[in-house]
Design a protein around this motif. Structure first.
Motif, PDB file in Angstrom:
ATOM      1  N   SER A 102      80.135  10.152  36.288  1.00  0.00           N
ATOM      2  CA  SER A 102      81.110   9.251  36.897  1.00  0.00           C
ATOM      3  C   SER A 102      80.403   8.364  37.909  1.00  0.00           C
ATOM      4  O   SER A 102      79.920   8.843  38.948  1.00  0.00           O
ATOM      5  N   LYS A 103      80.359   7.075  37.611  1.00  0.00           N
ATOM      6  CA  LYS A 103      79.679   6.153  38.522  1.00  0.00           C
ATOM      7  C   LYS A 103      80.446   6.044  39.838  1.00  0.00           C
ATOM      8  O   LYS A 103      79.849   5.837  40.890  1.00  0.00           O
ATOM      9  N   GLY A 146      82.629   5.994  33.311  1.00  0.00           N
ATOM     10  CA  GLY A 146      82.118   7.157  32.566  1.00  0.00           C
ATOM     11  C   GLY A 146      80.923   6.844  31.681  1.00  0.00           C
ATOM     12  O   GLY A 146      80.361   5.745  31.740  1.00  0.00           O
ATOM     13  N   LEU A 147      80.562   7.807  30.826  1.00  0.00           N
ATOM     14  CA  LEU A 147      79.396   7.633  29.947  1.00  0.00           C
ATOM     15  C   LEU A 147      79.704   6.619  28.848  1.00  0.00           C
ATOM     16  O   LEU A 147      80.743   6.684  28.200  1.00  0.00           O
ATOM     17  N   VAL A 153      77.334  -1.296  31.390  1.00  0.00           N
ATOM     18  CA  VAL A 153      77.039  -2.110  32.571  1.00  0.00           C
ATOM     19  C   VAL A 153      76.896  -3.575  32.179  1.00  0.00           C
ATOM     20  O   VAL A 153      76.171  -3.896  31.254  1.00  0.00           O
ATOM     21  N   VAL A 154      77.627  -4.453  32.888  1.00  0.00           N
ATOM     22  CA  VAL A 154      77.491  -5.892  32.632  1.00  0.00           C
ATOM     23  C   VAL A 154      77.032  -6.559  33.926  1.00  0.00           C
ATOM     24  O   VAL A 154      77.719  -6.496  34.945  1.00  0.00           O
ATOM     25  N   VAL A 155      75.851  -7.149  33.883  1.00  0.00           N
ATOM     26  CA  VAL A 155      75.363  -7.931  35.016  1.00  0.00           C
ATOM     27  C   VAL A 155      75.815  -9.366  34.743  1.00  0.00           C
ATOM     28  O   VAL A 155      75.221 -10.067  33.936  1.00  0.00           O
ATOM     29  N   ASP A 177      87.984   6.385  27.371  1.00  0.00           N
ATOM     30  CA  ASP A 177      88.374   6.777  28.723  1.00  0.00           C
ATOM     31  C   ASP A 177      87.294   6.507  29.766  1.00  0.00           C
ATOM     32  O   ASP A 177      87.586   6.543  30.969  1.00  0.00           O
ATOM     33  N   ALA A 178      86.053   6.250  29.329  1.00  0.00           N
ATOM     34  CA  ALA A 178      84.991   5.897  30.284  1.00  0.00           C
ATOM     35  C   ALA A 178      85.369   4.636  31.048  1.00  0.00           C
ATOM     36  O   ALA A 178      84.823   4.358  32.116  1.00  0.00           O
ATOM     37  N   GLY A 179      86.337   3.869  30.485  1.00  0.00           N
ATOM     38  CA  GLY A 179      86.749   2.618  31.117  1.00  0.00           C
ATOM     39  C   GLY A 179      88.064   2.694  31.879  1.00  0.00           C
ATOM     40  O   GLY A 179      88.650   1.678  32.222  1.00  0.00           O
ATOM     41  N   LYS A 180      88.542   3.901  32.183  1.00  0.00           N
ATOM     42  CA  LYS A 180      89.760   4.058  32.990  1.00  0.00           C
ATOM     43  C   LYS A 180      89.578   3.459  34.380  1.00  0.00           C
ATOM     44  O   LYS A 180      90.495   2.929  34.969  1.00  0.00           O
ATOM     45  N   LYS A 181      88.354   3.652  34.881  1.00  0.00           N
ATOM     46  CA  LYS A 181      88.000   3.096  36.194  1.00  0.00           C
ATOM     47  C   LYS A 181      86.769   2.218  36.015  1.00  0.00           C
ATOM     48  O   LYS A 181      85.974   2.459  35.099  1.00  0.00           O
ATOM     49  N   VAL A 182      86.583   1.258  36.909  1.00  0.00           N
ATOM     50  CA  VAL A 182      85.311   0.528  36.944  1.00  0.00           C
ATOM     51  C   VAL A 182      84.771   0.523  38.365  1.00  0.00           C
ATOM     52  O   VAL A 182      85.533   0.641  39.334  1.00  0.00           O
ATOM     53  N   VAL A 183      83.448   0.399  38.445  1.00  0.00           N
ATOM     54  CA  VAL A 183      82.790   0.135  39.717  1.00  0.00           C
ATOM     55  C   VAL A 183      82.376  -1.327  39.655  1.00  0.00           C
ATOM     56  O   VAL A 183      81.794  -1.761  38.656  1.00  0.00           O
ATOM     57  N   ILE A 184      82.720  -2.098  40.679  1.00  0.00           N
ATOM     58  CA  ILE A 184      82.244  -3.485  40.735  1.00  0.00           C
ATOM     59  C   ILE A 184      81.307  -3.570  41.928  1.00  0.00           C
ATOM     60  O   ILE A 184      81.653  -3.138  43.028  1.00  0.00           O
ATOM     61  N   GLU A 185      80.103  -4.063  41.680  1.00  0.00           N
ATOM     62  CA  GLU A 185      79.163  -4.063  42.789  1.00  0.00           C
ATOM     63  C   GLU A 185      78.345  -5.331  42.896  1.00  0.00           C
ATOM     64  O   GLU A 185      78.236  -6.122  41.955  1.00  0.00           O
TER      65      GLU A 185
END
Ligand code: AMP
Ligand code: GLY
Length: 431
Positions: A102-103, A146-147, A153-155, A177-185
């Protein structure tokens, strides 16, 4: 001892090859394994995701130690299941494997324990994620929580690209389900480096340095893959930088994992960006890299079984010995990888290739059909060689590759060239 290796890639073949050399080991099993692993052990047809069946097998066969190659079974809790049954296994628990699984968890841990990383926010609502992207502007990085087999990952160079990523990951759910949440950084700028350590949860020892080549084409062009080649040593970090990474990344995250009651045991792999402000963590992996493991196993002198046992027993081995030679690994891939590719192409020439001095060929996506060895994946073979330096190792590996053939075989011609250039630069300076 009876040892079980979980996985079927080049990394797992390299681990099985190394384990089979241990004087302590009588028999190696691989689940599911590949035709290369079948030469050093017995392959058993169970899916790595079927954790209970794996544990049943280990109990029935009296396996003394299990080593897990890929992240998915670790994230799914293979270590917990084996330990519950009193079976010895090398790798982190399900809870500790969240550092890769989980990122969002990984980033929260970094924030809480002051590990330098890109500024970030976590979103569960695609509209809020899009709003944030519009507010922040580009470049910006979008990551599925998720995995996603290295593809999550999209830059993004533009706001549109980032918004599309949200659509793909969160709305269309292309990674489930790996895409239920995202990290934006925040997008970091600098040189990438990997830092791998072996740890028993409290103490750690760095592994030898290595460098991966992620892009599919020469000159780091084209889409990212699982890795097209590696070499070791690869002193990308100066001794001062290494100390900084240990003090600011490895020690605090291990201490943090212990503090929350889920100590991390196994291999911790920190993917770093060396920025002007110092090292920052891009991601943690909870296992050996592939193809980094292939070059590390070629150079490791210490018995891998002793290393793994020391972690399982919580008394970390005192030091690791490495061959002074340089090791290289060149990945032979199917045409089209990392996109779609054909399977079932006959492979010839491995025996001839292994006649070149020091060369060992590890299998990844191969299969035996009607008595013939054929391609069965994107990354097919790993040609490894040793040399007194990178120039000699390269010459041997590429000479061996000329003997191998399958239709559509693709490989990078420039594995290790960064190191060759660095040596040439130093020679020029000193002459
Ligand atoms: P990850 O799986 O998180 O390591 O991301 C895969 C690749 O995306 C990395 O190896 C980097 O090349 C790139 N990347 C990830 N995060 C960032 C970031 N914050 N800034 C720039 N590049 C990134
Ligand atoms: N070679 C990169 C990885 O194993 O994640």
């Amino acid at each position: 001892m009876k040892v079980l290796i979980v996985g079927s890639g080049g990394r797992e073949h390299a681990i099985a090859w190394k384990v089979a050399q241990s004087p302590k080991v009588k028999k190696v099993y691989a689940i599911p394994g590949n035709p290369g692993m079948a030469k050093v052990g017995e392959c058993v047809d169970i899916k790595p995701a079927e954790i209970e069946k794996l544990a049943d097998f280990a109990e029935r066969e009296g396996i003394d130690l299990t080593i897990v190659g890929p992240e998915a079974p670790l994230v799914a809790g293979i270590v917990n299941e084996f330990e519950k049954r009193g079976l010895r296994i090398f790798g982190p628990s399900k809870e500790a494997a969240r550092l890769e699984g989980s990122k969002a968890f990984s980033k929260e841990m970094m924030k809480r324990f002051n590990v330098p990383t890109a500024e970030f926010e976590v979103f569960e609502d695609p509209e809020k994620a899009k709003e944030y992207i519009r507010k922040k502007g580009a470049p910006i990085v979008v990551k599925a929580d998720g995995l996603a087999a290295g593809k999550g990952v999209v830059v993004a160079k533009t706001v549109e690209e980032a918004l599309e990523a949200i659509e793909k990951i969160m709305v269309k759910r292309v990674f489930g389900d790996a895409g239920k949440k995202v990290v934006i950084e925040e997008c970091l700028v600098g040189e990438e480096a990997s830092y791998l350590v072996v740890t028993d949860g409290r103490n750690f020892i760095p592994l030898a340095t290595s460098q991966d080549h992620k892009a599919v084409f020469d000159g780091d062009r084209g889409p990212n893959t699982g890795g097209m080649g590696a070499y070791s040593p690869a002193p990308v970090l100066s001794p001062e930088m290494e100390k900084e990474v240990q003090d600011r990344v490895i020690k605090p995250i291990l201490k943090g994992m212990e503090e929350i009651g889920t100590p991390f045991k196994g291999i911790l792999y920190a993917g770093l960006m060396i920025t002007e402000e110092g090292p920052k963590v891009l991601e943690f992996n909870v296992r050996f890299g592939d193809p980094e493991a292939q070059v590390l196993m070629r150079r490791l002198e210490t018995d891998l079984i002793e290393v793994c046992e020391s972690v399982v027993e919580g008394k970390l081995i005192e030091k690791l010995d490495w061959k002074p030679e340089t090791a290289i690994c060149v990945v032979l891939a199917s045409k089209g990888y990392p996109g779609s590719y054909e399977k079932g192409k006959e492979i010839t020439g491995i025996e001839e290739a292994e006649k070149v001095e020091t060369v060992v060929v590890f299998h990844a996506g191969t299969a035996v059909k009607n008595g013939k060895l054929v391609t069965n994946g994107g990354r097919v073979l790993n040609v490894t060689a040793l040399g007194k330096d990178i120039v000699e190792a390269r010459e041997r590996a590429y000479r061996a590759i000329e003997k191998i053939h399958f239709e559509g075989m693709h490989y990078r011609k420039d594995i290790g060239m960064k190191a060759v250039k660095r040596i040439a630069g130093e020679d020029n300076k000193s002459s």
